[in-house]
Scaffold this motif. Sequence first.
Motif, PDB file in Angstrom:
ATOM      1  N   LEU A  82       0.841  -1.202   0.000  1.00  0.00           N
ATOM      2  CA  LEU A  82       0.000   0.000   0.000  1.00  0.00           C
ATOM      3  C   LEU A  82       0.879   1.255   0.000  1.00  0.00           C
ATOM      4  CD1 LEU A  82      -2.706   1.382   0.000  1.00  0.00           C
ATOM      5  CD2 LEU A  82      -2.812   1.112   2.506  1.00  0.00           C
ATOM      6  N   VAL A  83       0.963   1.877  -1.177  1.00  0.00           N
ATOM      7  CA  VAL A  83       1.658   3.156  -1.319  1.00  0.00           C
ATOM      8  C   VAL A  83       0.568   4.210  -1.483  1.00  0.00           C
ATOM      9  CG1 VAL A  83       3.269   4.510  -2.719  1.00  0.00           C
ATOM     10  CG2 VAL A  83       3.639   2.045  -2.402  1.00  0.00           C
ATOM     11  N   LEU A  84       0.497   5.153  -0.534  1.00  0.00           N
ATOM     12  CA  LEU A  84      -0.604   6.124  -0.520  1.00  0.00           C
ATOM     13  C   LEU A  84      -0.123   7.505  -0.941  1.00  0.00           C
ATOM     14  CD1 LEU A  84      -2.716   5.945   2.761  1.00  0.00           C
ATOM     15  CD2 LEU A  84      -3.447   5.413   0.427  1.00  0.00           C
ATOM     16  N   GLY A  85      -1.046   8.302  -1.460  1.00  0.00           N
ATOM     17  CA  GLY A  85      -0.766   9.707  -1.726  1.00  0.00           C
ATOM     18  C   GLY A  85      -1.523  10.567  -0.739  1.00  0.00           C
ATOM     19  N   TYR A  86      -0.837  11.581  -0.201  1.00  0.00           N
ATOM     20  CA  TYR A  86      -1.496  12.596   0.615  1.00  0.00           C
ATOM     21  C   TYR A  86      -1.408  13.891  -0.181  1.00  0.00           C
ATOM     22  CZ  TYR A  86      -2.098  16.290   4.026  1.00  0.00           C
ATOM     23  OH  TYR A  86      -2.530  17.427   4.659  1.00  0.00           O
ATOM     24  N   ALA A  87      -2.501  14.269  -0.839  1.00  0.00           N
ATOM     25  CA  ALA A  87      -2.475  15.422  -1.743  1.00  0.00           C
ATOM     26  C   ALA A  87      -3.034  16.649  -1.045  1.00  0.00           C
ATOM     27  CB  ALA A  87      -3.301  15.123  -2.989  1.00  0.00           C
ATOM     28  N   ASP A  88      -2.399  17.781  -1.265  1.00  0.00           N
ATOM     29  CA  ASP A  88      -2.978  19.029  -0.784  1.00  0.00           C
ATOM     30  C   ASP A  88      -2.552  20.169  -1.703  1.00  0.00           C
ATOM     31  OD1 ASP A  88      -0.413  19.748  -0.125  1.00  0.00           O
ATOM     32  OD2 ASP A  88      -0.960  20.605   1.803  1.00  0.00           O
ATOM     33  N   ARG A  89      -3.062  21.372  -1.422  1.00  0.00           N
ATOM     34  CA  ARG A  89      -2.775  22.523  -2.288  1.00  0.00           C
ATOM     35  C   ARG A  89      -2.049  23.622  -1.525  1.00  0.00           C
ATOM     36  NH1 ARG A  89      -6.176  21.824  -7.046  1.00  0.00           N
ATOM     37  NH2 ARG A  89      -4.922  23.564  -7.794  1.00  0.00           N
ATOM     38  N   SER A  90      -1.300  23.266  -0.497  1.00  0.00           N
ATOM     39  CA  SER A  90      -0.613  24.304   0.283  1.00  0.00           C
ATOM     40  C   SER A  90       0.621  24.795  -0.479  1.00  0.00           C
ATOM     41  CB  SER A  90      -0.200  23.750   1.651  1.00  0.00           C
ATOM     42  OG  SER A  90       0.665  22.656   1.461  1.00  0.00           O
ATOM     43  N   TYR A  91       1.277  25.821   0.070  1.00  0.00           N
ATOM     44  CA  TYR A  91       2.491  26.368  -0.559  1.00  0.00           C
ATOM     45  C   TYR A  91       3.494  25.239  -0.769  1.00  0.00           C
ATOM     46  CZ  TYR A  91       6.677  29.109  -1.311  1.00  0.00           C
ATOM     47  OH  TYR A  91       7.828  29.632  -1.860  1.00  0.00           O
ATOM     48  N   TRP A  92       4.116  25.216  -1.947  1.00  0.00           N
ATOM     49  CA  TRP A  92       5.147  24.186  -2.220  1.00  0.00           C
ATOM     50  C   TRP A  92       6.122  24.694  -3.265  1.00  0.00           C
ATOM     51  CZ3 TRP A  92       7.158  21.443  -6.317  1.00  0.00           C
ATOM     52  CH2 TRP A  92       7.991  20.372  -5.960  1.00  0.00           C
ATOM     53  N   LEU A  93       7.416  24.461  -3.014  1.00  0.00           N
ATOM     54  CA  LEU A  93       8.435  24.892  -3.972  1.00  0.00           C
ATOM     55  C   LEU A  93       9.685  24.035  -3.813  1.00  0.00           C
ATOM     56  CD1 LEU A  93       8.915  27.281  -6.034  1.00  0.00           C
ATOM     57  CD2 LEU A  93      10.126  28.432  -4.176  1.00  0.00           C
ATOM     58  N   ASP A  94      10.202  23.555  -4.948  1.00  0.00           N
ATOM     59  CA  ASP A  94      11.525  22.922  -4.992  1.00  0.00           C
ATOM     60  C   ASP A  94      12.499  24.022  -5.391  1.00  0.00           C
ATOM     61  OD1 ASP A  94      13.887  21.904  -6.202  1.00  0.00           O
ATOM     62  OD2 ASP A  94      12.937  19.985  -6.567  1.00  0.00           O
ATOM     63  N   VAL A  95      13.476  24.301  -4.539  1.00  0.00           N
ATOM     64  CA  VAL A  95      14.358  25.454  -4.797  1.00  0.00           C
ATOM     65  C   VAL A  95      15.599  25.069  -5.613  1.00  0.00           C
ATOM     66  CG1 VAL A  95      13.576  26.674  -2.742  1.00  0.00           C
ATOM     67  CG2 VAL A  95      15.630  25.235  -2.609  1.00  0.00           C
ATOM     68  N   GLY A  96      15.450  24.091  -6.472  1.00  0.00           N
ATOM     69  CA  GLY A  96      16.601  23.532  -7.189  1.00  0.00           C
ATOM     70  C   GLY A  96      17.158  24.368  -8.332  1.00  0.00           C
ATOM     71  N   THR A  97      16.468  25.426  -8.749  1.00  0.00           N
ATOM     72  CA  THR A  97      16.999  26.288  -9.813  1.00  0.00           C
ATOM     73  C   THR A  97      17.193  27.689  -9.233  1.00  0.00           C
ATOM     74  OG1 THR A  97      14.821  27.013 -10.530  1.00  0.00           O
ATOM     75  CG2 THR A  97      15.698  25.025 -11.589  1.00  0.00           C
ATOM     76  N   PRO A  98      18.063  28.516  -9.863  1.00  0.00           N
ATOM     77  CA  PRO A  98      18.262  29.863  -9.322  1.00  0.00           C
ATOM     78  C   PRO A  98      16.958  30.651  -9.198  1.00  0.00           C
ATOM     79  CG  PRO A  98      19.983  29.364 -10.906  1.00  0.00           C
ATOM     80  CD  PRO A  98      18.998  28.212 -10.967  1.00  0.00           C
ATOM     81  N   ALA A  99      16.095  30.579 -10.218  1.00  0.00           N
ATOM     82  CA  ALA A  99      14.850  31.342 -10.166  1.00  0.00           C
ATOM     83  C   ALA A  99      13.990  30.875  -8.994  1.00  0.00           C
ATOM     84  CB  ALA A  99      14.086  31.209 -11.483  1.00  0.00           C
ATOM     85  N   ALA A 100      13.916  29.561  -8.795  1.00  0.00           N
ATOM     86  CA  ALA A 100      13.101  29.036  -7.696  1.00  0.00           C
ATOM     87  C   ALA A 100      13.732  29.365  -6.346  1.00  0.00           C
ATOM     88  CB  ALA A 100      12.920  27.529  -7.842  1.00  0.00           C
ATOM     89  N   PHE A 101      15.048  29.303  -6.283  1.00  0.00           N
ATOM     90  CA  PHE A 101      15.734  29.623  -5.031  1.00  0.00           C
ATOM     91  C   PHE A 101      15.436  31.066  -4.596  1.00  0.00           C
ATOM     92  CE2 PHE A 101      19.532  31.590  -3.163  1.00  0.00           C
ATOM     93  CZ  PHE A 101      19.488  30.959  -1.931  1.00  0.00           C
ATOM     94  N   VAL A 102      15.538  32.006  -5.536  1.00  0.00           N
ATOM     95  CA  VAL A 102      15.260  33.411  -5.240  1.00  0.00           C
ATOM     96  C   VAL A 102      13.793  33.572  -4.843  1.00  0.00           C
ATOM     97  CG1 VAL A 102      15.163  35.730  -6.222  1.00  0.00           C
ATOM     98  CG2 VAL A 102      17.101  34.263  -6.731  1.00  0.00           C
ATOM     99  N   GLN A 103      12.931  32.896  -5.580  1.00  0.00           N
ATOM    100  CA  GLN A 103      11.496  32.941  -5.282  1.00  0.00           C
ATOM    101  C   GLN A 103      11.212  32.479  -3.849  1.00  0.00           C
ATOM    102  OE1 GLN A 103       8.825  33.573  -7.728  1.00  0.00           O
ATOM    103  NE2 GLN A 103       7.756  33.785  -5.786  1.00  0.00           N
TER     104      GLN A 103
END
Length: 367
Positions: free
Chosen positions: A218-239
């Motif tokens: 049983l692999v489950l997903g817990y989905a939501d719409r809260s703030y989320w960001l992967d900071v892996g690129t310069p633009a995302a990091f600054v954001q």
Amino acid sequence: MTDSYSPESAHLEAILLVGGQGTRLRPLTLSTPKPLLPTAGVPFLAHQLARARSFGVRHIVFATSYRASMFAEVFGDGSAFGLTLEYMTEDSPLGTGGAIRNAAQALACGPDAPVLVLNGDILSGHDISEQVDLHVSRGAAVTLHLTEVDDPSRFGCVPTDEDGRVTAFLEKTPHPVTNRINAGCYVFQRSAIDTIPAGQVVSVERETFPGMIASGELVLGYADRSYWLDVGTPAAFVQGSCDLVMGRLASPALPGPCGEYLALEDSKVSPSAKISGGTVVGARAVVESDASVRGSVLDAGCVVESGATVVDSVVGAGARVSSGAVLRNAVIGDGAVVGSGNELLAGARVWPGVRLPAGAVRFSSDV
Ligand code: GDD
Ligand code: MG
């Protein structure tokens, strides 16, 4: 079901994956691992640690590889953060799955306990307790936090059925079947971690999760719409840094009040400079008269000279942006000098210590 675990009687333990090289963030990550980059005034991980602690986590094992010793230098035994921190270092990178298996040796919990596993480059506002509660109440082997993005092909694409059961895990597929993606925060049963082969390179995304799904666990997903960001690129990091300063994501680790900008100790901002958009002015950094800085990260001791413009950019520690220079969406390495009149746009990166003579680079505004 996992009856033996009671959230009231035991603190949740966590593994933090911080061994990646942060290639997409070069040159910032040449000297500092991505999770330690100054973000809203503190090392990036301080935000994740503080959030994990706010959900009851007390013991965190860092899974390190690239520049491993720097993590202990910054965070020590964790007591300053109200945490117990341990470091498990791979001799050579073991991939996400191998790193989790290796780090799990330092966990104190038994096989029936849930363990939180976090990618070390994520800012997330989701409710970790809800994710753990779902995992425990459904008796899952692993529960993945899922979020929605516009371009799922850059992430792990995770379709689920109507009960939230994950039906496939498609890492970086060019043909995503849903916009729902793996948000990089897992609750694993400790016993499921123990089935990952030890001492080998293993990817949870490409091997462990697809394997578990195929074998009917049983692999489950817990989905939501809260703030989320992967900071892996310069633009995302600054954001991410700007979002924290502006208060779009609450962080217990923020070193000052939210607002248009955050000025750290001994920084100097001229009264005629315009600073906005969640900019951080690092310790001892200087912003001179009539300079304009929007939505940027100015690291310690850097100087933005009079009349310079810095937008959506990172200026590294001790770097200098000379009079009248313009940066938009640029990354300036530590100690570099951008001479006056240069215009650096659209992902331009200047390596540490490089000196760009006055007027060396200019983009025509009609290109
Ligand atoms: N210790 C260790 N050893 N850590 C590692 C290794 C390793 O060999 N390889 C990667 N990591 C760590 C990174 O430091 C990072 O915190 C995390 O694992 C994920 O690696 P990234 O390189 O950031 O992966 P990604 O962003 O391309 O994709 C991952 O994250 C997405 C969400 O942001 C995947 O998990 C995707 O499925 C997911 O959607
Ligand atoms: Mg990432």
